[in-house]
Each structure stands twice: as C-alpha cells, then as structure tokens.
Motif scaffolding. Sequence first.
Motif, PDB file in Angstrom:
ATOM      1  N   UNK A 142     -34.703   7.685  -7.920  1.00  0.00           N
ATOM      2  CA  UNK A 142     -33.683   7.692  -8.969  1.00  0.00           C
ATOM      3  C   UNK A 142     -32.294   7.375  -8.429  1.00  0.00           C
ATOM      4  N   UNK A 143     -31.985   7.921  -7.273  1.00  0.00           N
ATOM      5  CA  UNK A 143     -30.660   7.700  -6.691  1.00  0.00           C
ATOM      6  C   UNK A 143     -30.429   6.217  -6.412  1.00  0.00           C
ATOM      7  N   UNK A 144     -31.391   5.577  -5.751  1.00  0.00           N
ATOM      8  CA  UNK A 144     -31.267   4.154  -5.437  1.00  0.00           C
ATOM      9  C   UNK A 144     -31.286   3.313  -6.706  1.00  0.00           C
ATOM     10  N   UNK A 202     -37.651   9.901  -0.147  1.00  0.00           N
ATOM     11  CA  UNK A 202     -37.248   9.573  -1.526  1.00  0.00           C
ATOM     12  C   UNK A 202     -37.352  10.767  -2.469  1.00  0.00           C
ATOM     13  N   UNK A 203     -37.950  11.872  -2.012  1.00  0.00           N
ATOM     14  CA  UNK A 203     -38.100  13.042  -2.881  1.00  0.00           C
ATOM     15  C   UNK A 203     -37.080  14.126  -2.561  1.00  0.00           C
ATOM     16  N   UNK A 204     -35.944  13.731  -1.978  1.00  0.00           N
ATOM     17  CA  UNK A 204     -34.918  14.707  -1.609  1.00  0.00           C
ATOM     18  C   UNK A 204     -34.337  15.373  -2.856  1.00  0.00           C
ATOM     19  N   UNK A 205     -34.040  16.667  -2.738  1.00  0.00           N
ATOM     20  CA  UNK A 205     -33.493  17.441  -3.854  1.00  0.00           C
ATOM     21  C   UNK A 205     -32.003  17.144  -4.015  1.00  0.00           C
ATOM     22  N   UNK A 206     -31.674  16.312  -5.001  1.00  0.00           N
ATOM     23  CA  UNK A 206     -30.283  15.928  -5.233  1.00  0.00           C
ATOM     24  C   UNK A 206     -29.463  17.006  -5.928  1.00  0.00           C
ATOM     25  N   UNK A 207     -30.121  18.013  -6.468  1.00  0.00           N
ATOM     26  CA  UNK A 207     -29.425  18.960  -7.341  1.00  0.00           C
ATOM     27  C   UNK A 207     -28.860  20.170  -6.608  1.00  0.00           C
TER      28      UNK A 207
END
Length: 435
Positions: A142-144, A202-207
């Motif tokens: 999602x970030x990319x 790619x599954x890093x916790x952005x929150x």
Amino acid sequence: MYDLVSKLVIFNNKDTILYELSDIIHDFHTAKIDKKTTTLKINEQVNKILKIADYYSFTGNLWHDYLIYLLTSSENIFTLMVERRNNQDISDFSISKLAVEDLKIFIELMDYDFSRLEDELLINSFTIISNYTPLSYEPKNQHASIILNDFIESIPTNLDETILFSHLCRFYQKFGVGKFAFNKAFKLSGENNDNELIIPITSFNDSIMLDDLVGYEVQKQALIRNTEAFINSHKANNVLLYGDAGTGKSSSIKAILNRYYNRGLRIIEVYKHETKYLSELISEIKDRNYFFIIYMDDLSFEESESEYKYLKALIEGGLEVLPDNILIYATSNRRHLIKETWNERTDMSASEDMYHSDTVREKLSLVDRFGISIGYYKPTFNEYVDIVISLARKFNSIKLSDDELRDEAKKWIVNHGSPSGRTAEQLIYYLLGED
C-alpha cells in the motif's frame, strides 16, 4: 520496438519486461520464432505486467504505468546521481542530456501501436490492458502504491521529454530510486537469493506510533533525541534497548521508523547469524542518500557463539567503521547481551582460561560499544491497567468501563503471564474477539 529499445543508453537494464518484449517482437518479425511460440512468450510478459499492476494497484493503461514504474525503479548511474543531489539543478550535465534522449524514446514507447502485432497473432491482450479495471483495488504494498500512483497521476497528458525529466528528477530527489524509494523496512535475503542481498518487507506495520506506547516517556525521548541527531547528519550513537519481554522495545524502533521515514530513514533487519553479511550490506548502502538503521532484534549470544566479536569490531574498534549514514539499534532481554557463568565471577579457575575477569570484560565490551543503553522494565500493575485502558479506548466496539477493564486486566494476568504492554495488547485482542 526493437529499434527504439536498442538506442537506450541510461535506462538499458536488459533484465526487464521491456527488453524481453522487444526481443520477442524482433524475433517474430525476423522469422526466428513462429506465431505459436510468439503468442506464448507475449502472454508471459503480459502476465508479468499484470502481476506488477496487482502489486501496486495500477489501473487504466497498464503499459504506460509499467514504463513509468520502470523509470522510477531503475537504479543506474544517472538516477543514483540525482538521488544524491537534493534540490540541485543537474540538467546541464552530459549524463542528464543522455537521460533526456532516453526519455524521448520512452515517450515513443508509451505510444507504441500493438495493433499490428495483435492482428498477426489474433490476440487482444494489449488492447485490454490499455484500459484495465482490476478485480480488487487493494495493493500488495500500500505504501509504495500510494507513492507510485500519485506520481503517475501528476504527469501531464501533454508530455515531452523535458517535462518527464523534471518530474523524474523531483521524484528521485524526494523519494530516491528503486526499492529504497518504495519501502520502509528491509531484511537480508541471505543464501536464498544470489542476485539481491537486501529485499523489502512489504507487510511492515505502518500504523504503530510512539504515542501508542503508553508510558516509557524517558525511554522514548532518548530514542527520539538520538534519531533526530542522526537524520540531521549530526553525531549519533548506536543504541541498545534492553529489559523485560513485552515492554515495547521493538515497537519503539518500529514507531521511530514510521515517524522519520519521510525524512529519509530506512531500517534493515539483521539476525545475529547474518553478521557475516554486514560488510557486504554496508558496502551496498553507504553511498545512498538515506539514513539506515541496522536493526538487530532480541540480540543475545551464548558462550559458544563468536559472532559478537565481529559485531564488536564493526561498531567500534576495527579497521572497518560504520559510515555516517548507518547506525545499529538492537533490542535484548539481556542487559549484557552475552551469557555469563558463575565461574566467570571469580578471577581464577582451574580451567584453561585462568583469568576469568578478562573473559568477563571481553564479553561486556560489546555492550560498551553501544553509546546509549535504554532500559525497558515491567510496568507496575496500575501502569499495566493504564495501558489496557488506553488501548481499549482506541476501539469503539469495547464498551467496558474503566473499572470493568481493570477487573478484566487483573483476571487476564492470572493465566497469561505478568503485566506488560504485550499482555495488555493480547487482552485487547481477546476482548475484540468476543464482540
């Protein structure tokens, strides 16, 4: 297409769909392969484009999107040069003029007419993906996806090579290029990938944010102060976060990344058995225009393990030193990282190593290499309850009062371990599952 692609100088990475597609079409038109083989190979390349589109949630003209993606992700002598020259005008450089010529070719490729090829092969793959609607708009990264799609939408329709050049330079200077532009966190591929040492997580916790970690204000401020100095190119220290399990050591580092990502911070996770790759890792990232934290989670060594000696020399004391854009942040449940024995508490022993205090000093010297050590300790029961209440108030579905949450928290630790941020979080997940 082959004639156009063969003229590329800067963006001439032959390991791409563009080059493979160009070769296939050329082989077909020169009668080196038949229609059936050509159709099979063409469909393989279209399938690769679809996978990229699914990963980044591309829609509309996937051929255009793919070519833009190629330009933003290509690590070459030009793009890396632009990445390192923040807000500098580089248009007069000779290499920039070569890049502009390449971009002129890319614009022609965006308008490439696949209709003749489709008629000859009786396919319509390119027609379909020129106005593509996906089954799902949920990207794998999602970030990319946000970064790329925002950039694609910013490119005007009346595009020429100078406009595209300006847009790309701003992109490289803001985000960088390649995998480091599109991802926050990375790990080592180890021996599983001969071509790439560093791969994205790619599954890093952005929150997760620092404000989400209730308490530990002194610890968080120490971590913020050091990281601020680091990303402002001032002298900063390697950091060891030690203490009880489940107290937020790893979460603090992840929250630091989310806080400072937009200012160029990236994290690469390295396990202790991967210390043999550290020299290669440092060589790959030392000249990039980012600030890298090498993150070593749950770091500790047994008596028989010797990897700590290389890590000790790397941090401070060896000929090879850490570049200014690299720090090591480690977490551990052990204050001194390396297991000690009671025998080592005496100066002399009948064993081969007579002076055990020397052994103790050698083991403790690894901790001394970390300029800052931050202790995270178990919360008191009341602090634990405060964490439970704070986490519960983030979810509207948890309707319990503070007193009811206190009772639940007390019952939970009877069967689920001692008070900690982790047990508090586990209780919240349990309460959410009951709804």
